[in-house]
Design a protein around this motif. Structure first.
Motif, PDB file in Angstrom:
ATOM      1  N   VAL A 296       0.835  -1.214   0.000  1.00  0.00           N
ATOM      2  CA  VAL A 296       0.000   0.000   0.000  1.00  0.00           C
ATOM      3  C   VAL A 296       0.868   1.262   0.000  1.00  0.00           C
ATOM      4  N   VAL A 297       0.571   2.167  -0.941  1.00  0.00           N
ATOM      5  CA  VAL A 297       1.134   3.525  -0.856  1.00  0.00           C
ATOM      6  C   VAL A 297       0.086   4.370  -0.153  1.00  0.00           C
ATOM      7  N   VAL A 298       0.448   4.990   0.961  1.00  0.00           N
ATOM      8  CA  VAL A 298      -0.511   5.853   1.644  1.00  0.00           C
ATOM      9  C   VAL A 298       0.013   7.280   1.580  1.00  0.00           C
ATOM     10  N   VAL A 299      -0.814   8.167   1.011  1.00  0.00           N
ATOM     11  CA  VAL A 299      -0.395   9.562   0.815  1.00  0.00           C
ATOM     12  C   VAL A 299      -1.013  10.418   1.912  1.00  0.00           C
ATOM     13  N   ASP A 300      -0.174  11.211   2.571  1.00  0.00           N
ATOM     14  CA  ASP A 300      -0.689  12.174   3.553  1.00  0.00           C
ATOM     15  C   ASP A 300      -0.303  13.576   3.085  1.00  0.00           C
ATOM     16  N   ASP A 301      -1.030  14.597   3.582  1.00  0.00           N
ATOM     17  CA  ASP A 301      -0.724  15.963   3.116  1.00  0.00           C
ATOM     18  C   ASP A 301       0.546  16.505   3.765  1.00  0.00           C
ATOM     19  N   SER A 302       0.779  16.132   5.037  1.00  0.00           N
ATOM     20  CA  SER A 302       1.949  16.659   5.742  1.00  0.00           C
ATOM     21  C   SER A 302       2.125  15.862   7.029  1.00  0.00           C
ATOM     22  N   ILE A 303       3.323  15.936   7.596  1.00  0.00           N
ATOM     23  CA  ILE A 303       3.521  15.374   8.940  1.00  0.00           C
ATOM     24  C   ILE A 303       4.016  16.528   9.810  1.00  0.00           C
ATOM     25  N   VAL A 304       3.264  16.852  10.845  1.00  0.00           N
ATOM     26  CA  VAL A 304       3.625  17.993  11.685  1.00  0.00           C
ATOM     27  C   VAL A 304       4.353  17.481  12.939  1.00  0.00           C
ATOM     28  N   ARG A 305       3.612  16.983  13.895  1.00  0.00           N
ATOM     29  CA  ARG A 305       4.261  16.444  15.099  1.00  0.00           C
ATOM     30  C   ARG A 305       4.624  14.979  14.939  1.00  0.00           C
ATOM     31  N   GLY A 306       3.939  14.304  14.011  1.00  0.00           N
ATOM     32  CA  GLY A 306       4.175  12.866  13.836  1.00  0.00           C
ATOM     33  C   GLY A 306       3.364  12.034  14.811  1.00  0.00           C
ATOM     34  N   THR A 307       2.385  12.648  15.504  1.00  0.00           N
ATOM     35  CA  THR A 307       1.587  11.871  16.449  1.00  0.00           C
ATOM     36  C   THR A 307       0.541  11.010  15.736  1.00  0.00           C
ATOM     37  N   ASP A 342      -1.296  27.492  13.426  1.00  0.00           N
ATOM     38  CA  ASP A 342      -0.917  27.036  14.763  1.00  0.00           C
ATOM     39  C   ASP A 342      -0.388  25.608  14.656  1.00  0.00           C
ATOM     40  N   MET A 343       0.844  25.476  14.162  1.00  0.00           N
ATOM     41  CA  MET A 343       1.376  24.131  13.903  1.00  0.00           C
ATOM     42  C   MET A 343       1.911  23.493  15.161  1.00  0.00           C
ATOM     43  N   ALA A 344       2.972  24.052  15.690  1.00  0.00           N
ATOM     44  CA  ALA A 344       3.648  23.472  16.840  1.00  0.00           C
ATOM     45  C   ALA A 344       4.879  24.316  17.096  1.00  0.00           C
ATOM     46  N   THR A 345       5.493  24.087  18.243  1.00  0.00           N
ATOM     47  CA  THR A 345       6.779  24.727  18.485  1.00  0.00           C
ATOM     48  C   THR A 345       7.843  23.872  17.811  1.00  0.00           C
ATOM     49  N   ARG A 346       9.015  24.424  17.674  1.00  0.00           N
ATOM     50  CA  ARG A 346      10.094  23.695  17.021  1.00  0.00           C
ATOM     51  C   ARG A 346      10.378  22.365  17.743  1.00  0.00           C
ATOM     52  N   LEU A 402      11.973  34.143  16.836  1.00  0.00           N
ATOM     53  CA  LEU A 402      11.884  32.720  16.519  1.00  0.00           C
ATOM     54  C   LEU A 402      11.158  31.854  17.539  1.00  0.00           C
ATOM     55  N   GLU A 403      11.200  32.202  18.787  1.00  0.00           N
ATOM     56  CA  GLU A 403      10.504  31.345  19.744  1.00  0.00           C
ATOM     57  C   GLU A 403       9.299  32.056  20.352  1.00  0.00           C
ATOM     58  N   MET A 404       8.525  32.751  19.526  1.00  0.00           N
ATOM     59  CA  MET A 404       7.382  33.497  20.056  1.00  0.00           C
ATOM     60  C   MET A 404       6.272  32.533  20.483  1.00  0.00           C
ATOM     61  N   ASP A 405       5.667  32.829  21.596  1.00  0.00           N
ATOM     62  CA  ASP A 405       4.646  31.983  22.184  1.00  0.00           C
ATOM     63  C   ASP A 405       3.279  32.515  21.768  1.00  0.00           C
ATOM     64  N   LYS A 406       2.331  31.607  21.509  1.00  0.00           N
ATOM     65  CA  LYS A 406       1.007  32.097  21.122  1.00  0.00           C
ATOM     66  C   LYS A 406       0.277  32.782  22.269  1.00  0.00           C
ATOM     67  N   LEU A 407       0.756  32.573  23.500  1.00  0.00           N
ATOM     68  CA  LEU A 407       0.113  33.216  24.644  1.00  0.00           C
ATOM     69  C   LEU A 407       0.863  34.478  25.063  1.00  0.00           C
ATOM     70  N   VAL A 408       1.677  35.013  24.125  1.00  0.00           N
ATOM     71  CA  VAL A 408       2.546  36.134  24.477  1.00  0.00           C
ATOM     72  C   VAL A 408       1.773  37.338  25.025  1.00  0.00           C
ATOM     73  N   LEU A 409       0.530  37.542  24.554  1.00  0.00           N
ATOM     74  CA  LEU A 409      -0.224  38.703  25.021  1.00  0.00           C
ATOM     75  C   LEU A 409      -0.917  38.429  26.362  1.00  0.00           C
ATOM     76  N   GLU A 410      -0.818  37.178  26.841  1.00  0.00           N
ATOM     77  CA  GLU A 410      -1.387  36.872  28.154  1.00  0.00           C
ATOM     78  C   GLU A 410      -0.361  37.059  29.259  1.00  0.00           C
ATOM     79  N   HIS A 411       0.892  36.822  28.931  1.00  0.00           N
ATOM     80  CA  HIS A 411       1.959  37.047  29.924  1.00  0.00           C
ATOM     81  C   HIS A 411       3.121  37.708  29.214  1.00  0.00           C
ATOM     82  N   PRO A 412       2.940  39.010  28.858  1.00  0.00           N
ATOM     83  CA  PRO A 412       3.916  39.709  28.036  1.00  0.00           C
ATOM     84  C   PRO A 412       5.309  39.773  28.659  1.00  0.00           C
ATOM     85  N   GLN A 413       5.402  39.720  29.992  1.00  0.00           N
ATOM     86  CA  GLN A 413       6.721  39.835  30.631  1.00  0.00           C
ATOM     87  C   GLN A 413       7.638  38.683  30.226  1.00  0.00           C
ATOM     88  N   ASP A 414       7.059  37.516  29.844  1.00  0.00           N
ATOM     89  CA  ASP A 414       7.886  36.361  29.488  1.00  0.00           C
ATOM     90  C   ASP A 414       8.635  36.556  28.185  1.00  0.00           C
TER      91      ASP A 414
END
Ligand code: SF4
Length: 416
Positions: A296-307, A342-346, A402-414
Motif C-alpha cells: 500500500v502507498v498511503v499519501v498524507d498531506d503533511s507530517i507535523v508532530r508525527g503523532t 498554529d502548527m507546533a513549536t520547534r 523565533l521562539e514566540m509563544d502564542k500566549l505572548v499577550l497573556e503574559h507579556p513579561q515572558d
C-alpha cells in the motif's frame, strides 16, 4: 464557544436586522481558546465603534499593544493580536478609511486578512504580503467577503476575485471601492501551506482550484518517490486529491482505503495534545478488503508532530497490509509558523528533531518519501517567489522572533 451550527441557531439569527454583518470562526494562533478571545471584537475609539474579525498573525502585536495603550488609553479585554488591529484601525490618524488602513499597513507587521465593520462601511483588508487569502463575491446585488471561495459557493454567491496583497475594499451604500496601499513592494508571499492542507479543495486560490493544485503535487511526489505497489490510498479527506494525482502519475490503482469518521474534526488543530491523540483513534477506520495482502502507498498531506502517522501505519498493518509506503505531499516541516498557522513549536516538530530515516523508523513504514521544496514550488508556480515556505526552509518573509509563544499577550513579561 462551540461549532457555528451549535452556537448560532435560526431563532437567534432571525431577529437580527440591518444590511451588513461580519462573522468569524476562531482558530487560535494567539491567545488561549476562551470566550474573551472570540471574534469579531467590538471596540470603540477616536473614529467610533468598530467590529473586526481577523485571520493570520501580527508579529509585532505585543509592541503595538503597549503603544496603543499608551497613546489612546485603550482597554484591552483579550489576549489576541486581532484586538490590537481593531483598536489601531479605529484610532489611526487620517481623514478617510483609506488613510487609516494605510497607517495600519505601515505599522503592523505580519499576516492579516481582516473584515471590519462600522456603522456605515464594511471593509476587507489583506496584508501587504498577502500571506492569508481573502476573496470577494456578489450575492443578490450585494457583496460578500470571505477567506475562501468555497464559503461563497455555499451561500450561492458568485466568486469575483481574490483581493491582492495590500488591497482593501470598502463597501457602503454607494457601492464598492478598492485601493492598494501605495507602500506595497510587489512582493507577495502567499502561505504555500494553504495550498497543501489548510484551504478546502473546492476553493479557488491563486487562480486555481485547490483540488487541481493538490493533484499536481501528488503527481510530482510520484515522480520524486516512485515505488512498486498494488494500491494508492490517501488519508481522507485532506490528502485525497494528492493520492489521486500520485496514482494517475504512477499507474498504480487508486482506492479509498480509510473511512473517516464524519463526526471528528481535524486532529492537528485540536488545541490540546490529549484530545489530538484520542482524535486519531476515533478518526479513521480501514477497509480490510482493499488493504489485505497488498503493498500500500498511503499519501498524507503533511507530517507535523508525527503523532498521527504511526497510528495510521499501524491501522493499515492490522488491516493486513503487506507493505506500507508513506508518501507525504509536503516537504519536512522543520520550522514553526509565525504567520497564522498554529502548527507546533520547534521542539514538537518531528522533522526538526529527526532525520527522514529516523522518522521512517518511528512511524514504522517500509519507506517514506517527502515532496521536495523545489518540486512543490514548481507545481504551485512559485519557483521564482510569490510564496511563503518558511516552515520548510526557515526563510521567513519578514523578521520574526523565533521562539514566540502564542500566549505572548497573556503574559507579556515572558517575552522581553
Ligand atoms: S511558515 Fe508555513 S504555514 Fe506559516 S505562512 Fe509560511 S508557509 Fe504558511
Amino acid at each position: 464557544m462551540g461549532l457555528v451550527t451549535q452556537v448560532f441557531r435560526e431563532d437567534e439569527l432571525q431577529p437580527l436586522s440591518g444590511s451588513m454583518a461580519i462573522g468569524h470562526t476562531r482558530y487560535s494562533t494567539t491567545g488561549s481558546s476562551n470566550a474573551h478571545n472570540a471574534q469579531p471584537f467590538l471596540v470603540r475609539g477616536v473614529h467610533g465603534e468598530l467590529a473586526l474579525g481577523h485571520n493570520g498573525n501580527v508579529v509585532n502585536a505585543l509592541q503595538m499593544r503597549s503603544e496603543i495603550q499608551e497613546r489612546w488609553g485603550c482597554n484591552f479585554t483579550s489576549s489576541t493580536d486581532s484586538e490590537v488591529i481593531a483598536y489601531l484601525l479605529t484610532n489611526a490618524p487620517g481623514q478617510t478609511w483609506e488613510e487609516r488602513i494605510s497607517y495600519c499597513m505601515r505599522t503592523l507587521k505580519g499576516a492579516y486578512s481582516a473584515v471590519a465593520l462600522n456603522h456605515d462601511t464594511l471593509m476587507g483588508i489583506r496584508d501587504p504580503l498577502g500571506v492569508r487569502p481573502l476573496c470577494l463575491g456578489k450575492l443578490d446585488g450585494g457583496w460578500v467577503i470571505a477567506s475562501e471561495s468555497c464559503a461563497l459557493d455555499q451561500l450561492g454567491a458568485t466568486f469575483l476575485r481574490e483581493l491582492g496583497a495590500g488591497e482593501a475594499v470598502l463597501i457602503n451604500k454607494d457601492g464598492l471601492r478598492s485601493f492598494i496601499w501605495p507602500g506595497v513592494e510587489g512582493r507577495r508571499t502567499l502561505c504555500v501551506f494553504e495550498l497543501i492542507y489548510f484551504a478546502r479543495p473546492d476553493s479557488t486560490l491563486d487562480n486555481k482550484l485547490v483540488y487541481t493544485t493538490r493533484k499536481a503535487m501528488g503527481a510530482q511526489l510520484a515522480r520524486e518517490h516512485p515505488v512498486e505497489a498494488d494500491v494508492v490510498i490517501g488519508i481522507p479527506n485532506s490528502a485525497t486529491a494528492a493520492a489521486v494525482g500520485y496514482a494517475q502519475e504512477s499507474g498504480i490503482p487508486y482506492s479509498d482505503g480509510l473511512v473517516k469518521n464524519q463526526y471528528v474534526g481535524r486532529t492537528f488543530i485540536e488545541p490540546d495534545q490529549k484530545l489530538r491523540d484520542l482524535g486519531v483513534r476515533l478518526k479513521f477506520n480501514p477497509l480490510p478488503e482493499v488493504i489485505r495482502g497488498k503493498r500500500v502507498v498511503v499519501v498524507d498531506d503533511s507530517i507535523v508532530r508525527g503523532t498521527t502517522t504511526p497510528h495510521v501505519v499501524s491501522l493499515l498493518r492490522r488491516a493486513g497490509a503487506q507493505e506500507v509506503h508513506m508518501r507525504v505531499c509536503a516537504p519536512p516541516i522543520r520550522h514553526p509558523c509565525h504567520l497564522g498557522v498554529d502548527m507546533a513549536t520547534r521542539r514538537e516538530l518531528i522533522a526538526a528533531n529527526k532525520s527522514v530515516e529516523e522518522i521512517r523508523q518511528f512511524i514504522d513504514a517500509d519507506s517514506l518519501g517527502y515532496l521536495s521544496v523545489r518540486g512543490l514550488l514548481k507545481v504551485v508556480g512559485g519557483a521564482s517567489g510569490g510564496f511563503c515556505d518558511a516552515c520548510f526552509t526557515g526563510n521567513y518573509p519578514i523578521p520574526v522572533q523565533l521562539e514566540m509563544d502564542k500566549l505572548v499577550l497573556e503574559h507579556p513579561q515572558d517575552s522581553v
